[in-house]
Scaffold this motif. Structure first.
Motif, PDB file in Angstrom:
ATOM      1  N   ASN A   1       2.357   1.890  -3.323  1.00  0.00           N
ATOM      2  CA  ASN A   1       1.323   2.201  -4.544  1.00  0.00           C
ATOM      3  C   ASN A   1       1.121   3.624  -4.137  1.00  0.00           C
ATOM      4  OD1 ASN A   1      -0.430   1.424  -6.474  1.00  0.00           O
ATOM      5  ND2 ASN A   1      -2.041   1.558  -5.208  1.00  0.00           N
ATOM      6  N   ARG A   2       0.998   4.203  -3.175  1.00  0.00           N
ATOM      7  CA  ARG A   2       0.723   5.643  -2.704  1.00  0.00           C
ATOM      8  C   ARG A   2       1.819   6.310  -3.041  1.00  0.00           C
ATOM      9  NH1 ARG A   2      -1.573   3.566   2.125  1.00  0.00           N
ATOM     10  NH2 ARG A   2       0.530   4.039   3.187  1.00  0.00           N
TER      11      ARG A   2
ATOM     12  N   ASP B   1       0.876  -1.221  -0.111  1.00  0.00           N
ATOM     13  CA  ASP B   1       0.007  -0.166  -0.082  1.00  0.00           C
ATOM     14  C   ASP B   1       1.029   1.350   0.033  1.00  0.00           C
ATOM     15  OD1 ASP B   1      -2.239  -1.648  -0.104  1.00  0.00           O
ATOM     16  OD2 ASP B   1      -2.942  -1.398   1.830  1.00  0.00           O
ATOM     17  N   PRO B   2       1.786   1.464   0.933  1.00  0.00           N
ATOM     18  CA  PRO B   2       2.657   2.528   0.807  1.00  0.00           C
ATOM     19  C   PRO B   2       3.427   2.761  -0.471  1.00  0.00           C
ATOM     20  CG  PRO B   2       3.328   1.179   2.429  1.00  0.00           C
ATOM     21  CD  PRO B   2       2.202   0.435   1.952  1.00  0.00           C
TER      22      PRO B   2
ATOM     23  N   LYS C   1      -7.292   0.571   0.361  1.00  0.00           N
ATOM     24  CA  LYS C   1      -7.967   1.588   1.050  1.00  0.00           C
ATOM     25  C   LYS C   1      -8.354   1.002   2.573  1.00  0.00           C
ATOM     26  CE  LYS C   1      -7.232   4.862  -1.561  1.00  0.00           C
ATOM     27  NZ  LYS C   1      -6.240   5.908  -1.197  1.00  0.00           N
TER      28      LYS C   1
ATOM     29  N   ASP D   1       1.685   6.799  -6.796  1.00  0.00           N
ATOM     30  CA  ASP D   1       0.596   7.670  -7.433  1.00  0.00           C
ATOM     31  C   ASP D   1       1.240   9.185  -7.047  1.00  0.00           C
ATOM     32  OD1 ASP D   1      -1.189   5.949  -8.039  1.00  0.00           O
ATOM     33  OD2 ASP D   1      -2.225   6.034  -6.233  1.00  0.00           O
TER      34      ASP D   1
ATOM     35  N   THR E   1     -10.484  10.035  -1.167  1.00  0.00           N
ATOM     36  CA  THR E   1      -9.341   9.398  -0.155  1.00  0.00           C
ATOM     37  C   THR E   1     -10.258   7.815  -0.126  1.00  0.00           C
ATOM     38  OG1 THR E   1     -10.422   9.891   1.897  1.00  0.00           O
ATOM     39  CG2 THR E   1      -8.686  11.005   0.954  1.00  0.00           C
TER      40      THR E   1
END
Length: 312
Positions: free
Chosen positions: A113-114, A110-111, A263, A117, A205
């Protein structure tokens, strides 16, 4: 008299290589760890596929990414030793197992992927809206020309909601469902209400809309909305008739699943009707299960409404 096709000029080769050097430097592909992480580009790419797709075997993963079987096997063993992935036996097939991320694997991805982005956003922010559009269209052209397995007419891109999309989606869904199922104008009104509500209360978000587009033409769309802190809802999936067969419906559903997982939602839910056979087949293939069904009279027809859930 026939002539053999002329090869690329030295100038074309030089320009291609110059662009490759520029792009790899631009997004940090030459760094020891991608996105300032401990993972290589290939490792992050594998994590991305596992985060955004379900029901994958190692064979399918290697084929889709063009990875050597032995190299991929070593990479997956390393992930497994670190608790990032798990292997799930396929019932009735002792030769193949599914590969999926663990909760630890998702917390690691997840981090990344963020960060990816954010990296792309920082690049695009420096451009005007028109320049951004020209850039992504040019990228689509590159993809169509260089991918030998995808006919140029089948290539599309996914983008977010833009001005004009809500009216178009309501118009097209109302028209298509009238033509294919005989539903009346109240369905178009419902689509317009759902899409308008999404725009008015949009939480970037926790929510997203994907528009599939090819050369400026909308081919399909889907919405993911927050229902609660733990439950997201997939809404308004549709694909234009001439774009069916491209795997677009499944791709849109996979995007919803991947986003919902990233998310932190625990359940992805949806409501559909039993007459929508193609959509139901996609949901079932992606792991959704039927929760309940109920007869109702809507859109001028007697229908069987169905609620489906996916445990994330």
């Amino acid at each position: 008299m026939s002539h053999a096709p002329q090869g690329p000029s030295p100038e074309q080769i030089a320009q291609f290589r110059r662009f490759s050097r520029f792009y790899t430097r631009q997004i940090g592909l030459l760094d020891e760890g991608l996105l300032e992480s401990e993972f290589s580009l290939t490792e992050v790419r594998v994590l991305y596929e596992l985060a955004h797709r379900t029901g994958l075997t190692a064979t399918e993963l290697g084929r889709d990414l063009g990875l050597d079987r032995g190299y991929l096997s070593r990479l997956l063993k390393g992930f497994e030793a670190r608790g990032l992935i798990k292997r799930i036996p396929i019932e009735g097939d002792g030769r193949q197992v599914l590969v999926a991320l663990t909760d630890t694997g998702r917390s690691v991805f997840d981090p990344l992927n963020r960060a990816s982005d954010a990296q792309v956003a920082s690049i695009l922010t420096a451009l005007s809206p028109g320049e951004r559009e020209r850039l992504v269209q040019a990228m689509g052209t590159v993809e169509r020309l260089l991918d030998p397995n995808t006919p140029s007419g089948n290539c599309y891109r996914l983008r977010s909601l833009q001005v004009g999309d809500v009216g178009w989606i309501a118009h097209r869904q109302g028209l298509l469902y009238a033509q294919e199922y005989g539903w009346d104008e109240t369905f178009e009104a419902l689509v317009a209400e759902i899409a308008a509500s999404f725009v008015r209360s949009f939480d970037p978000t926790r929510e997203r809309c994907w528009i599939a587009e090819r050369e400026g033409e909308i081919l399909g769309s889907v919405f993911l909305v927050r229902q609660s802190d733990e439950v997201a809802k997939l809404r308004l999936l549709y694909v234009e008739p001439h774009a069916r067969g491209l795997g677009l419906g499944r791709r849109l559903v996979e995007e919803c699943i991947g986003f919902a997982r990233a998310k932190g939602y625990r359940t992805l839910t949806l409501w559909t009707n039993d007459v929508l056979l193609a959509a139901r087949a996609i949901y079932k293939a992606e792991g959704f299960y039927l929760v309940k069904e109920e007869a109702h009279h809507s859109f001028g027809k007697d229908l069987i409404g169905q609620n489906w859930d996916l445990d994330l």
